[in-house]
Design a protein around this motif. Structure first.
Motif, PDB file in Angstrom:
ATOM      1  N   ALA A 405       0.835  -1.205   0.000  1.00  0.00           N
ATOM      2  CA  ALA A 405       0.000   0.000   0.000  1.00  0.00           C
ATOM      3  C   ALA A 405       0.868   1.253   0.000  1.00  0.00           C
ATOM      4  O   ALA A 405       0.561   2.241  -0.683  1.00  0.00           O
ATOM      5  CB  ALA A 405      -0.929  -0.013   1.210  1.00  0.00           C
ATOM      6  N   TRP A 406       1.957   1.229   0.748  1.00  0.00           N
ATOM      7  CA  TRP A 406       2.848   2.391   0.855  1.00  0.00           C
ATOM      8  C   TRP A 406       3.553   2.692  -0.470  1.00  0.00           C
ATOM      9  O   TRP A 406       4.009   3.812  -0.697  1.00  0.00           O
ATOM     10  CB  TRP A 406       3.867   2.167   1.968  1.00  0.00           C
ATOM     11  N   GLU A 407       3.645   1.688  -1.344  1.00  0.00           N
ATOM     12  CA  GLU A 407       4.309   1.909  -2.631  1.00  0.00           C
ATOM     13  C   GLU A 407       3.641   3.023  -3.433  1.00  0.00           C
ATOM     14  O   GLU A 407       4.292   3.671  -4.265  1.00  0.00           O
ATOM     15  CB  GLU A 407       4.328   0.606  -3.445  1.00  0.00           C
ATOM     16  N   MET A 408       2.349   3.276  -3.192  1.00  0.00           N
ATOM     17  CA  MET A 408       1.691   4.394  -3.884  1.00  0.00           C
ATOM     18  C   MET A 408       2.331   5.717  -3.502  1.00  0.00           C
ATOM     19  O   MET A 408       2.415   6.643  -4.316  1.00  0.00           O
ATOM     20  CB  MET A 408       0.191   4.412  -3.552  1.00  0.00           C
ATOM     21  N   VAL A 409       2.793   5.819  -2.258  1.00  0.00           N
ATOM     22  CA  VAL A 409       3.497   7.022  -1.813  1.00  0.00           C
ATOM     23  C   VAL A 409       4.893   7.062  -2.415  1.00  0.00           C
ATOM     24  O   VAL A 409       5.352   8.095  -2.908  1.00  0.00           O
ATOM     25  CB  VAL A 409       3.573   7.071  -0.276  1.00  0.00           C
ATOM     26  N   ASP A 410       5.584   5.907  -2.396  1.00  0.00           N
ATOM     27  CA  ASP A 410       6.929   5.845  -2.971  1.00  0.00           C
ATOM     28  C   ASP A 410       6.937   6.275  -4.435  1.00  0.00           C
ATOM     29  O   ASP A 410       7.864   6.937  -4.905  1.00  0.00           O
ATOM     30  CB  ASP A 410       7.479   4.414  -2.865  1.00  0.00           C
ATOM     31  N   HIS A 411       5.904   5.891  -5.165  1.00  0.00           N
ATOM     32  CA  HIS A 411       5.835   6.217  -6.592  1.00  0.00           C
ATOM     33  C   HIS A 411       5.293   7.617  -6.858  1.00  0.00           C
ATOM     34  O   HIS A 411       5.273   8.067  -8.014  1.00  0.00           O
ATOM     35  CB  HIS A 411       4.955   5.202  -7.326  1.00  0.00           C
ATOM     36  N   GLY A 412       4.854   8.295  -5.823  1.00  0.00           N
ATOM     37  CA  GLY A 412       4.327   9.636  -5.988  1.00  0.00           C
ATOM     38  C   GLY A 412       2.897   9.688  -6.504  1.00  0.00           C
ATOM     39  O   GLY A 412       2.427  10.735  -6.951  1.00  0.00           O
ATOM     40  N   TRP A 413       2.177   8.560  -6.427  1.00  0.00           N
ATOM     41  CA  TRP A 413       0.795   8.530  -6.913  1.00  0.00           C
ATOM     42  C   TRP A 413      -0.159   9.174  -5.903  1.00  0.00           C
ATOM     43  O   TRP A 413      -1.168   9.754  -6.286  1.00  0.00           O
ATOM     44  CB  TRP A 413       0.361   7.094  -7.186  1.00  0.00           C
ATOM     45  N   ILE A 414       0.155   9.040  -4.627  1.00  0.00           N
ATOM     46  CA  ILE A 414      -0.590   9.723  -3.569  1.00  0.00           C
ATOM     47  C   ILE A 414       0.419  10.279  -2.577  1.00  0.00           C
ATOM     48  O   ILE A 414       1.591   9.871  -2.568  1.00  0.00           O
ATOM     49  CB  ILE A 414      -1.584   8.793  -2.837  1.00  0.00           C
ATOM     50  N   ASP A 415      -0.028  11.205  -1.737  1.00  0.00           N
ATOM     51  CA  ASP A 415       0.876  11.727  -0.712  1.00  0.00           C
ATOM     52  C   ASP A 415       0.581  11.049   0.627  1.00  0.00           C
ATOM     53  O   ASP A 415      -0.338  10.224   0.752  1.00  0.00           O
ATOM     54  CB  ASP A 415       0.765  13.252  -0.610  1.00  0.00           C
TER      55      ASP A 415
END
Length: 455
Positions: A405-415
């Motif tokens: 789930a945190w990968e969305m933050v790593d990729h910059g898709w969500i903050d």
């Protein structure tokens, strides 16, 4: 969770039910998740009946500790810190099958047995885990009866309802009863329902439980591949949940119950973003005023049309008058938005975005669409909630769910703020919206209270 049949069996017996009864044998696959009927058929029989292929194995296998964790709530409780989960609301697997058992007695009995079993099994784990009650929905009366029993007597704080009921066509009532296995329509409790389900939503609100829906859609057209479970599985949950959300919305349920929260589990949120946009686009072009302004056949300039036909389609001019003729339609039938009470497109945000929540799996990158205020009309954020799905085949390692789930933050898709909404504040809002005390006595009580005081 994955139900442990030896644990469940005594509760079924107490309800006077047998796992060997045909009503259950046709619904419960062999332990592990493969479809008994499909596997017992020849290729010719599968083709003749269009029996959809199910999963070969539906629960964890590569990591035996994960399989055990799926089966035994106490072990899940012990591993919560390892999994990065503070508090879990636990939904059934086999229970979703019970919700659709055709036999009335066995449907209601199996749901009650499951609810009694889970009430006892999870009794000592309430500070970090709570199970949901399975609520059958074939009629409002059976839903009300199990709501009252599960919440009022057993003390459940959360419920999961069937997402549809298969009903036979009345036109085929005098035909071979086996026909109804293939010829049916889906009642999804709102638009054009066979029953008025408003008493169910009203009673849930009185009892303080938000409504979550989850039903499989394999077996519905077009999810009837006889050779590929992958074909059947991809997008089927999203499509089933989308049609349910449309039924509730266009049936005016969210207008009549502006304080009730409805969640659609495991289908992600991409379908909801699309539906939200489509509803706005359709309302703008097909509300009653727009129909009168742009789509009334009486607006057609027949003289001009006749002139154009004479010039560009002279051979068809003699029958041209049929092109602008439409059957009369009562005024009240023209307004397909009447149940919603929509006066402006902004009302759709209130009736859709504010009331609906969406369970998303951790590894779904399209969850980011929920937080894309540049695309979602009126800068809306959809209420996406993380669902771990840790007891099913699509989670190879339970300990990696939160990381995915945190990968969305790593990729910059969500903050990080959106991540907090996904994993904490949206679920907190869903459950406390109908029961402010939902998290009392849990390890997250203080954090939820602080959030609610600042909201």
């Amino acid at each position: 969770m994955a139900e442990h049949l030896p644990t469940l069996a005594p509760y079924l017996d107490q309800e006077g039910l047998s796992l060997d009864h045909p009503s259950l044998r046709r619904m419960i696959p062999p332990y592990g998740g493969s479809d008994r009927t499909w596997h017992s058929q020849t290729p010719r029989e599968r083709a003749a009946t269009r029996t959809p292929r199910g999963p070969w194995w539906g629960t964890p296998a590569g990591r035996t500790i994960d399989l055990a964790t799926a089966l035994f709530p106490e072990l899940l409780y012990e591993r919560l810190d390892e999994l990065g989960i503070d508090f879990g609301v636990v939904y059934p697997s086999l229970g979703l099958v019970f919700l659709h058992t055709p036999d009335d007695r066995y449907r209601r009995g199996t749901c009650r047995a499951l609810n009694r079993a889970n009430a006892e099994t999870f009794a000592g784990l309430a500070d970090r885990l709570t199970p949901v009650a399975a609520i059958p929905m074939h009629t409002p009366d059976e839903a009300l009866a199990e709501l009252d029993y599960a919440v009022g007597e057993l003390g459940f704080k959360a419920v999961v309802c069937a997402g549809y009921v298969q009903r036979p066509f009345a036109a085929l009532a005098d035909k071979d009863p086996d026909v109804s296995e293939y010829a049916f329509w889906l009642d999804q409790f709102g638009l054009d329902s066979a029953y008025d389900y408003d008493p169910v939503w009203a009673r849930a609100q009185e009892l303080g439980v938000s409504i979550a829906f989850h039903s499989g859609f394999i077996g519905m057209t077009p999810y009837r591949s006889i050779s590929s479970y992958v074909y059947n599985h991809i997008s089927m949950l999203a499509e089933g949940q989308q049609s349910l959300a449309k039924s509730l919305f266009l049936g005016g349920v969210t207008r009549r119950f502006p304080q009730m929260n409805f969640a659609f589990l495991e289908g992600g949120v991409a379908w909801a973003a699309s539906l939200y946009c489509d509803l706005i686009g359709h309302w703008e072009k097909r509300n009653l005023a727009a129909l009168r302004r742009n789509l009334d056949p009486a607006l057609v300039d027949r003289a001009l049309m006749a002139e154009m036909m004479s010039r560009y389609a002279p051979d068809a001019a003699a029958v041209g008058h049929h092109l602008t003729r439409r059957p009369p339609e009562p005024e009240e039938m023209l307004d397909e938005w009447a149940a919603c009470g929509i006066e402006s497109a902004h009302d759709i945000t209130r009736l859709f975005v504010d009331r609906f929540y969406f369970g998303c799996e951790a590894d779904d990158p399209l969850t980011s669409l929920a937080f894309n205020t540049n695309v979602n009309p009126f800068g809306a954020e959809l209420n996406a909630m993380m669902g771990s799905d840790i007891s099913h085949w699509d989670v190879p390692d339970m300990a990696e769910v939160l990381e995915e789930a945190w990968e969305m933050v790593d990729h910059g898709w969500i903050d990080e703020q959106a991540f907090t909404k996904f994993t904490f504040t949206n679920p907190a809002r869903f459950y406390t919206g109908t029961n402010p005390a939902f998290f009392k006595g849990t390890v997250v009580e203080q954090a939820v209270d602080q959030f609610l005081s600042e909201a």
